[in-house]
Design a protein around this motif. Structure first.
Motif, short mmCIF file in Angstrom:
data_model
loop_
_atom_site.label_atom_id
_atom_site.label_comp_id
_atom_site.label_asym_id
_atom_site.label_seq_id
_atom_site.Cartn_x
_atom_site.Cartn_y
_atom_site.Cartn_z
N ALA A 61 -4.52 -0.05 4.91
CA ALA A 61 -3.13 -0.39 4.61
C ALA A 61 -2.37 -0.55 5.92
CB ALA A 61 -2.49 0.72 3.78
N GLY A 62 -1.87 -1.77 6.16
CA GLY A 62 -1.19 -2.07 7.42
C GLY A 62 -0.04 -1.13 7.73
N GLN A 76 -5.66 2.02 -3.38
CA GLN A 76 -5.26 0.74 -3.94
C GLN A 76 -6.13 0.38 -5.14
OE1 GLN A 76 -3.73 -2.07 -1.05
NE2 GLN A 76 -4.20 -0.61 0.58
N ALA A 77 -5.80 -0.73 -5.75
CA ALA A 77 -6.43 -1.08 -7.03
C ALA A 77 -7.96 -0.94 -6.99
CB ALA A 77 -6.03 -2.52 -7.41
N MET A 78 -8.57 -1.44 -5.91
CA MET A 78 -10.03 -1.48 -5.87
C MET A 78 -10.63 -0.28 -5.13
SD MET A 78 -10.60 -4.35 -7.29
CE MET A 78 -9.10 -4.81 -8.17
N LEU A 130 -8.50 -3.79 5.16
CA LEU A 130 -7.81 -4.40 4.00
C LEU A 130 -7.97 -3.56 2.72
CD1 LEU A 130 -8.41 -8.23 4.51
CD2 LEU A 130 -6.65 -6.75 5.50
N GLY A 131 -7.07 -3.87 1.79
CA GLY A 131 -6.86 -3.05 0.60
C GLY A 131 -8.05 -2.91 -0.32
N ALA A 161 0.83 -1.20 0.00
CA ALA A 161 0.00 0.00 0.00
C ALA A 161 0.87 1.26 0.00
CB ALA A 161 -0.92 0.00 1.21
N ILE A 162 2.01 1.18 0.67
CA ILE A 162 2.89 2.35 0.68
C ILE A 162 3.56 2.53 -0.68
CG2 ILE A 162 5.09 3.17 1.69
CD1 ILE A 162 3.79 2.46 4.44
N CYS A 163 3.78 1.43 -1.41
CA CYS A 163 4.20 1.55 -2.81
C CYS A 163 3.14 2.33 -3.58
CB CYS A 163 4.33 0.17 -3.47
SG CYS A 163 5.72 -0.78 -2.89
#
Lengths: 696, 696
Positions: free
Chosen positions: B304-305, B381-383, B350-351, A161-163
């Motif tokens: 994001a962890g 993130q992607a979603m 979660l992402g 996620a940091i990416c």
């Protein structure tokens, strides 16, 4: 090394998908946007994806595959990996999640795929990662939303996620990267491998990383020490405040925590530690753009007095110096600047200054040998043509051999100027404080780059004697050693106080006579760590009568406070006066191994927590640094004309302790407390010691 | 108060201009964009500007003018001001520059216009300012590039450029202001006047300021103390590190500098001090948007962890606590969150989490009584549908009685979500660290708001006796008083050590016999401040023989080190043991007056600079706070079961010193060093004192 990972000719995507929104589709699409490599989708259920022939299996592919990107579900990864091995594929990026991070079963799967990779000599990135990007080879083997712009920053991150956040930020600011690596679970390839790669990579000038931990602490330090000599490494390490899970019983252990080791290891190996992603990116951009300053002397150029003062405050509080200009500089500034302008530092060109004035002032300041770096502030006042000033700044920054960091301050009316800077890969720091902090990072690295890393010297010691003491302790089932193990110090040449043990009162009196009055008497018990608290220390005993009284009181007090403590006797020591008490300790860190601690004894360590750390082995410079970096150092160095303490003797003792704890990994905790340090030239004496041996 | 300044019916612009780009044109245009007031240009050379009839002179205007904005050159301002007086105009904003900030002649002009304003009872803003803005009355009496958006933040700034920067930043982020004031040179109206105004102003909920100094320190503290009880006041004060120009000879003076007084005054009066403009704006937006938290227990919600861990680090290091949830919270989270989600703090949805999951988690967390505030992190993130999540956040934030601070992290792909938040006046903090710092500011103010400000009590003292000692010193031309002025302490009920002076050896011996052995002997000389350094202190003298030897050595040593020192004799004191040495000092700050200092004596003060400050007069809570806020407080409070020092006696002494320095403004420096503090219940004793009287 790893060349074909980043510049493969043929790439297979195992788990390629026709469905938009799926990772197996996104990876394929990203790869196809690159150039110079052939992409082959692998999926047993379809014959063609995005116009490419699709194979059921990597073993069916006629070409030699250099890199496989695996996106199938975790449970299917072992067999995919097995086939990659059979197909002689050298590199695999496992994007699939569901491994160590998810469950015990996932952890088992991760061990399995790692073993398969090992069997075939496959080098693996991941699992559980976003993938990898290389802008120079035009490779985007990731499911990132966009390709990175080309640039000279190499970035790796343990969090996918940091990416994503970083790439998205870079997309908005136009910041470019040479390589971008999502480390995932680091089952095989990890930060150490990539640090080495980045060092040799011609397209990389700056290395940035987000880490939650390192895989191999000592090797990390070795690698980083080499890399930081050539390129700056900026790391944000999270989990600063995680509470250690180990039980600790010594001061060193309590004070160290898990973060002190990272801080020490980063410092010792020249890594610049950033406190946040923002800092990491700010610093990376500075290194990406600017030459290194020769020193810490800063000039501030502003069109707003208030901003100038705030910036001077920031410089001062971070340890940069607001320089004084040469006479000539003032003269030249006066020639073109308006009468009311500020000619001294900060230089205030006033609110209506145009690009010519900025240019003139910058050129004059750059020519001054007392200026190592410049902070330029631009506020969008009524007459301010921000884009024109930005253009002037770009022109000068591009050719300057000194760093010039910018803060165009504001919002709407500086946006166009900011965009111009970004287009030329010049950062606009959103606040002067961030520009100043980034300049400080440049300065810090100037010193890191030239720092010599001398190897620790090996001091001649009687290792056998030390080994015997430890062996005896283990044989007799003792895990916690105290005063009775002073012999270990003697074997390593550390001076110890004259001292004898006694099991009863008559023995105690005899031993006192032997040592010579005045003496100190201490209780010996494996159950008592803080002797003072239970009346277990008696000072300044001057004759047999004193000794008798002290002995009896002590036994009765200890019985009162700790009725169940097992008492093995008393220790009698020569009474030492005129020195200062310091502590030298060691705690074994799970990542980095032996972490040495130094502090001024007593209340300073306990209540001011004024201690310094270093990972062993250390050399004399590190030892010196440990001593000099505690806040109470002036008390050791000598205040008001007082004779300084014997710093050489402390350095010598630190080096010997460093060697001792390296030689005996069985020692998990070690503490000389106190080490009595006498005035300069008079040496030091270990007064007490406490150590713990590892349970087998 | 000042109502017509911000909501005038008729406004004259003296120096209005037809020429675009001129300040006199810009001000007129800005005013015309407002509503509810008539604008009249004044310029003797034209008859009409922007369609408005132009008058040569305010005296020609038939209407009653409420506010005049003056933009003519500095030299013409006195006559303009004079005419304003004759025209019975109550308020004037002097935008013109060229006054105190520019030259000596300018300073003279500034005194002149201030006198004219005083003569007519005109209240004046400026000179040398950008002007004033009031969004609720639709007034823009400034030459700012744009009008501020309406909002509940009142801002004032001593720097016009910082007004510009802030307005431009607000223009980009959509942040609104109730009133916006450029203070300029503060010749008449200054921060204190506007603080009072903002307090009463219904459209203002938050007060922000950039200050380079305050005009009247004690009044500032009084006003701010009242205002901060109702509304948060956030000030960035520049010039932190400016070197004081006064010569100082005491520890207090050296350690205080000019900034310590500001820090103390701000803390004592409940002002939140920001370290940068960025911080000031971050905090202001938080106060502008959110309810105050009831405590410091924070929940973190993330997709994001890695971001979650970094945020937890930030909370911990700033002093917020990562809360533990109730059982029910975990159960409810588990109901809807995916299996791999993090249910404990930080909560990791979660992402691929959508707005529903964020909403569910937020609602559950808000219902937990262990949660006082929430930090929400969104990585693109992607979603991730960032705008949809932003909408959910807005809905919940608008109705929540707990603060929910957001960090949408990234660039391009969070821009739309950020814009949505901005549109609803909800800040998106660009980093989680800034969100955390802002939440901390909300927490801090929760405590400030409920803090009681009790008046200092007056302790019965013998003021006449003290007055006599000071009068005598002045009469005899002495400016620096030492031991010989212990009577001053006695007069204020501060216990002092038994002590006598002696002019020669026989007298010294006689005096020692009178006090009783053991004694301490000290040199007395107006030229010697650090007695130890010159061998001017001899301890533990046990009989006449000791005294004789000590006296002779001392005289010879002092002569050796300081041959020109004028020696008036020796001081003999009872030898006091078993106490701890502390210092109580006072230095007179040019802004705030008597600045009290407290610290643990000796090396702690000199080398650790571990001291605390407060502006006198103080009450017992302030005194208690001074003592408890030094780092070495544990040494006073008692460590490891040691009896604590007599803290009540120290508080009592601090209060008496506070009263003493308030009573005698002639004392410019004052220091009891050391004050020997005995164990609890045993009181304290002033061992030495040193004070300086003002030169007339």
């Amino acid at each position: 090394m790893l060349d074909k990972l980043f510049d493969p000719d043929v790439i297979a995507v195992i788990g390629a998908s026709r469905t938009e929104g799926k990772v197996g589709h996104a990876v394929l699409k990203n790869l196809l946007q690159g150039a110079g490599h052939k992409v082959i989708p692998i999926n047993p259920n379809v014959t063609e994806i995005l116009g490419l022939k699709c194979y059921a299996d990597v073993l069916d592919v006629p070409e030699k595959i250099d890199l496989a990107v695996i996106v199938v579900p975790a449970a299917a990864v072992p067999s995919a990996m097995e086939k990659c091995g059979q197909a002689h594929i050298s590199y695999v990026v496992v994007i699939s999640a569901g491994f160590k991070e998810a469950s015990l079963e996932g952890a088992r799967l991760e061990r399995e795929i790692t073993a398969i990779a090992g069997k075939y000599g496959i080098r693996m990135v991941g699992p559980n990662c976003l993938g990898i990007i290389d802008t120079s080879s035009s490779l985007n083997a990731s499911f990132a939303a966009s390709m990175a712009f080309p640039g000279n920053i190499a970035m790796m991150s343990q969090s996918g996620a940091i990416c994503t956040v970083t790439l998205d930020w870079a997309d908005r600011t136009g910041v470019g990267f040479s390589k971008f690596i999502s480390l995932g679970n680091k089952a095989d390839l990890a930060e150490n491998d990539f640090l080495e790669l980045f060092r040799k990579d011609d397209s990389t000038a700056v290395i940035a990383a987000y880490l939650e931990g390192v895989k191999d602490g000592p090797r990390f330090m070795d690698v980083a020490r080499n890399v930081t000599r050539e390129k700056p490494v900026i790391i944000v390490k999270s989990g600063r405040t995680a509470v250690g899970s180990r039980a600790v019983s010594s001061h060193t252990g309590t004070l160290a925590g898990s973060d002190a080791a990272y801080t020490a290891a980063f410092r010792q190996s020249g890594v610049i530690r950033a406190d946040s992603l923002e800092e990491m990116l700010d610093y990376s951009r500075a290194f990406s753009t600017y030459p290194l300053p020769r020193g810490k002397k800063v000039a501030i150029l502003t069109n707003a007095g208030g901003l100038g003062i705030l910036t001077a405050d920031a410089c001062h509080s971070i340890g940069l110096s607001i320089t004084s200009f040469e006479e000539e500089t003032i003269t030249k500034l006066r020639q073109k600047l308006p009468e009311a302008a500020g000619l001294y530092n900060p230089v205030d060109v006033l609110g209506d200054a145009g690009p010519q004035l900025y240019e003139h002032a910058l050129e004059v300041l750059l020519a001054d040998p007392n200026v190592d770096g410049i902070i330029v502030l631009v506020s969008p006042q009524a007459m301010t043509d921000v884009p024109a000033i930005a253009k002037s700044l770009i022109k000068i920054i591009k050719t300057s051999d000194k760093p010039i960091l910018c803060n165009l301050a504001g919002g709407t009316r500086i946006a166009a100027g900011e965009e111009l800077l970004n287009k030329h890969s010049i950062p606009n720091y959103p606040s002067s404080e961030r520009a100043v902090a980034s300049l400080k990072a440049l300065c810090d690295y100037s010193s890191i780059k030239v720092k010599e890393h001398t190897a620790p010297v090996t001091i001649p010691v009687n290792r056998e004697a030390a080994q015997k003491i430890i062996d005896d302790a283990i044989a007799s089932g003792r895990r916690t050693l105290g005063l009775e193990s002073m012999g270990l110090l003697k074997a390593y040449g550390i001076p110890v106080v004259r001292s004898r043990m006694a099991g009863n009162l008559p023995e105690a009196i005899a031993v006192c006579e032997e040592i010579g009055y005045p003496v100190v008497m201490k209780i010996i018990s494996p159950d008592i760590s803080h002797k003072t608290d239970v009346g277990g220390i008696k000072l300044n005993l001057r004759n047999a009568e004193d000794v008798e009284r002290a002995y009896l009181t002590m036994m009765s007090d200890v019985k009162h406070y700790m009725p169940n403590a097992h008492i093995t006797g008393v220790q009698v020591q020569q009474m030492v006066t005129g020195g200062k008490e310091v502590i030298i300790g060691m705690d074994r860190d799970p990542q980095f191994g032996p972490l040495l601690m130094f502090g001024l004894g007593g209340v300073y360590v306990e209540f001011l927590k004024d201690v310094s750390f270093a990972v062993a082995p250390i050399n004399d410079k590190e030892a010196q640094h440990m001593i000099a970096s505690i806040k109470t150092y002036p008390l050791i160095a000598g205040v008001r004309g007082e004779t300084p303490s014997d710093i050489k003797a402390m350095i010598d003792t630190l080096l010997k302790v460093s060697q001792l704890v390296m030689d005996f990994p069985f020692l998990t905790e070690f503490e000389i407390n106190p080490l009595m340090v006498m005035p300069e030239g008079k040496g030091c004496l270990a007064m007490d010691v406490r150590m713990t041996l590892r349970k087998e």
